[in-house]
Design a protein around this motif. Structure first.
Motif, short mmCIF file in Angstrom:
data_model
loop_
_atom_site.label_atom_id
_atom_site.label_comp_id
_atom_site.label_asym_id
_atom_site.label_seq_id
_atom_site.Cartn_x
_atom_site.Cartn_y
_atom_site.Cartn_z
N ASP A 4 36.20 33.09 71.23
CA ASP A 4 36.36 31.73 70.70
C ASP A 4 35.70 31.57 69.34
OD1 ASP A 4 37.81 30.90 72.88
OD2 ASP A 4 36.11 29.95 73.92
N GLN A 64 40.95 30.97 64.78
CA GLN A 64 42.24 31.06 65.46
C GLN A 64 43.28 31.79 64.61
OE1 GLN A 64 42.62 29.92 68.51
NE2 GLN A 64 44.83 30.09 68.84
N GLU A 65 43.27 31.53 63.30
CA GLU A 65 44.27 32.15 62.44
C GLU A 65 44.08 33.66 62.30
OE1 GLU A 65 40.95 30.47 59.85
OE2 GLU A 65 42.16 29.81 61.56
N LEU A 119 43.38 35.61 64.93
CA LEU A 119 43.69 36.25 66.21
C LEU A 119 45.08 36.87 66.18
CD1 LEU A 119 42.32 33.60 68.73
CD2 LEU A 119 41.22 35.71 68.01
#
Length: 647
Positions: A182, A186-187, A189
């Motif tokens: 986490d 996010q970008e 991953l």
């Protein structure tokens, strides 16, 4: 000069052009291998096609660089693991690792080790898996990587779960793995990161299933499904659908379960034959529970043709379910045939719990046919098998506890593990007590069967079956309401009063009004061993035996249960046994119960060395007139549970 061509021959110029099309250029190989990195998780068939084309070219020419060959090995290893060809996957991983160890790329080597660990877990190679995880830990200490640290924790969790049987440690590792991934933006991953997130959630689903938190298990598995659908990851879809279906089936929600089992069967992009076999079988069971017998039988037939792994165990379940169908439609001979088959398969598979279930069904079948001698034989075999099963469970759990304690005592969570150990100890002690109680009841049954009194034998078998079912159900629980305990004791005493003692004894059970008996919980199977003792040592030889059980509130945390009889007293009973030569009744249950109560009070940080007090009663002249047993019971919360059945 005219050239003559034979049928099927190719002119030289065209031949070389056609052959050239069979082989890929270096740029095409790189493009194919890059595409396969995604297809491994999204379309295994397409990945196989592209790798096959790459292999043809690599076999034809040897001038390709090490990076291309290494990429082929890694992609092939990952793909073969995804399609369950674990031995072939291991071969390609070993080739890739040999190259990486020479190239000296620590991050890539650590990632490959972690991927290889998955194959080793699937092959059941614990020692090799742990060795590689230790090596990854060493590499990441020198070369930290947030993604790989998350994957390491994920793989460690699966090792804890499937080799160490340590769900607590596994859950801790999975939570830490999720926290670490986490922290990655996010970008940043990639698809492989999402694949590992799906493994984390799937692992949590497995843990919740083991702890019988089936709604949480279903929710975790559904998160996996959503994640896989959003990212096009199909390679394990049949298993994910099966897992959700199993969770709903365990909760008794058969219509909802059937939806997921049907989807699992139709997930043809996942080549997991075992998953589809289990989906067919469990879907059949859902139809069975909904009284759709023809559909269920057809699904069982399809499942039977697909099962490969654990074949005997799974076929034993199918045969048992078939028996249930035929018995439901009063085709008893057909049902018996399938029960016998289920017994043979369960015995061959070495599944004692499963075998015990079948033997119990066989005992009931013969009892219903008034063939009491055979009913007794199967009931006796059931008793032997279930006692052996509980003994194995106890030994296994205690061994696991010892191993876990040695590992955990070096860490900061020693207190958490102590509480876990107490919980497992209680479960093992309950399992040890239950068979002795059943054995004592079974001895009483035997006399009526051998005395050729079919009417009494039938009544006794029916009541005994009800009592045994309750005792087995309760042995799976840690806590029971006072109301359920009172009902169980009443059934037990009624059997003794009406059938064994033929009204030569009476009893009374009193629960004070200040106790909310339907919501107030106590430990299961605590009182019965002392009631049994009152019968065997106290009133057995009396013509007017009387037992009184009284539940009262000692304080807000404790219930006092008093078991009192008007028997001979302990000393007189011992003297009479020595004179008459009566075989001494061995009280395994009371010893175990004292141990259980001591442990239970420890969980509340109370030092209770004497949770049970035994008092010899005497009249005004000092003559023994019975025994009084005072049992202190910790008040516990009664869990709200849905009935379920999982196979």
């Amino acid at each position: 000069m005219k050239t003559t061509m034979k049928m099927g021959s190719i002119p030289p110029a065209k031949k070389s052009k056609t052959l050239a099309k069979k082989y890929l250029s270096t740029e095409e190989i790189i493009a194919h291998l890059s595409e396969v990195e995604t297809l491994v998780y999204t379309d295994a068939n397409k990945a196989h096609e592209l790798l096959a084309k790459v292999k043809v070219t690599l076999d034809h020419r040897n001038e390709e660089g090490e990076e291309i060959i290494l990429s082929y090995y890694l992609n092939r290893a990952l793909l073969e693991n995804q399609v369950y060809n674990f031995t072939l996957s291991a071969d390609y991983f070993q080739k890739a690792i040999s190259m990486l160890e020479e190239l000296g790329n620590p991050s890539m080597l650590a990632e490959t080790y972690l991927d290889y660990v998955a194959t080793l877990i699937n092959m059941g190679k614990e020692a090799e898996a742990r060795e590689l995880l230790n090596e990854v830990t060493r590499l990441l200490t020198s070369f930290p990587d947030q993604r790989l640290e998350s994957r390491l924790l994920c793989r460690e969790a699966y090792v804890h779960l499937y080799f160490g049987s340590n769900p607590t440690k596994a859950l801790e590792s999975l939570v830490q793995a999720q926290k670490k991934i986490d922290e990655v933006p996010q970008e940043q991953l990639g698809l492989k990161d999402f694949y590992f997130i799906s493994l984390i959630q799937s692992g949590m689903g497995d843990i919740y299933k083991r702890t019988q938190e089936y709604q949480k298990s279903a929710n975790a598995y559904k998160e996996v499904l959503e994640l896989c659908k959003n990212n096009g990851m199909k390679s394990r879809m049949a298993w994910h659908l099966l897992n959700v279906g199993n969770a709903y089936m365990a909760m008794g929600e058969f219509e909802q379960a059937a939806v997921y089992f049907t989807d699992a069967i139709q997930a043809t992009y996942d080549v997991a034959q075992q998953a589809r076999a289990m989906a067919y079988a469990n879907l059949g069971y859902c139809f069975l529970r909904r009284d759709k017998f023809p559909e269920a039988l057809e699904l069982f037939r399809r499942a039977e043709t697909l099962f490969r792994d654990d074949r005997e165990k799974n076929l034993a379940n199918i045969e048992m379910w078939r028996a249930q169908i035929y018995l439901s439609v009063d085709r008893r001979k057909k049902g018996l045939k399938h029960l016998i088959s289920a017994r043979n398969l369960a015995r061959k598979a070495g599944e004692k719990k499963q075998l015990a279930m079948v033997l119990k069904m066989l005992a009931k079948w013969y009892a219903d046919e008034y063939e009491f001698e055979k009913a007794y034989e199967f009931q006796k075999e059931y008793e032997e098998v279930i006692e052996a099963y509980f003994a194995e469970e106890k030994a296994s759990e205690l061994q696991e506890l010892e191993i876990k304690y040695e590992a955990e005592k070096k860490e900061k969570e020693a207190e958490m593990f102590r509480l876990q150990a107490i919980g497992l100890q209680l479960k093992a002690l309950r399992a040890q007590m239950n068979p002795h109680f059943l054995f004592n009841c079974l001895n009483s049954v035997q006399s009526y069967i051998t005395s050729r009194d079919p009417e009494k034998a039938s009544v006794y078998l029916s009541k005994f079956a009800t009592l045994v079912r309750k005792s087995l159900d309760f042995s799976e629980l840690e806590i029971i309401s006072v109301e359920k305990e009172r009902e169980f004791l009443q059934d037990y005493l009624e059997i003794n009063e009406k059938l064994r003692f033929e009204n030569r004894m009476s009893y009374e059970i009193v629960v004070d009004e200040e106790i909310d008996e339907d919501i107030c919980g106590i430990p299961t199977m605590i009182i019965q061993p002392y009631v049994e003792n009152a019968i065997e040592h106290g009133i057995r030889s009396r013509e007017d035996g009387f037992i009184k059980i009284h539940f009262s509130l000692e304080d807000e945390d404790t219930i006092l249960c008093v078991v009192e009889d008007n028997g001979l007293g302990r000393e007189k009973a011992r003297e009479q046994q020595q004179k008459t030569g009566y075989k001494k009744h061995i009280s395994f249950g009371t010893k175990i119960t004292r141990e259980r109560l001591k442990v239970l009070f420890k969980t509340r940080n109370e030092a209770e060395d004497q949770p049970v007090k035994i008092i010899d009663l005497k009249d005004q002249e000092g003559t023994p007139c019975g025994t009084r047993v005072e049992i202190r019971l910790p008040i516990l919360d009664v869990p709200i549970r849905k009935s379920h059945k999982e196979f």
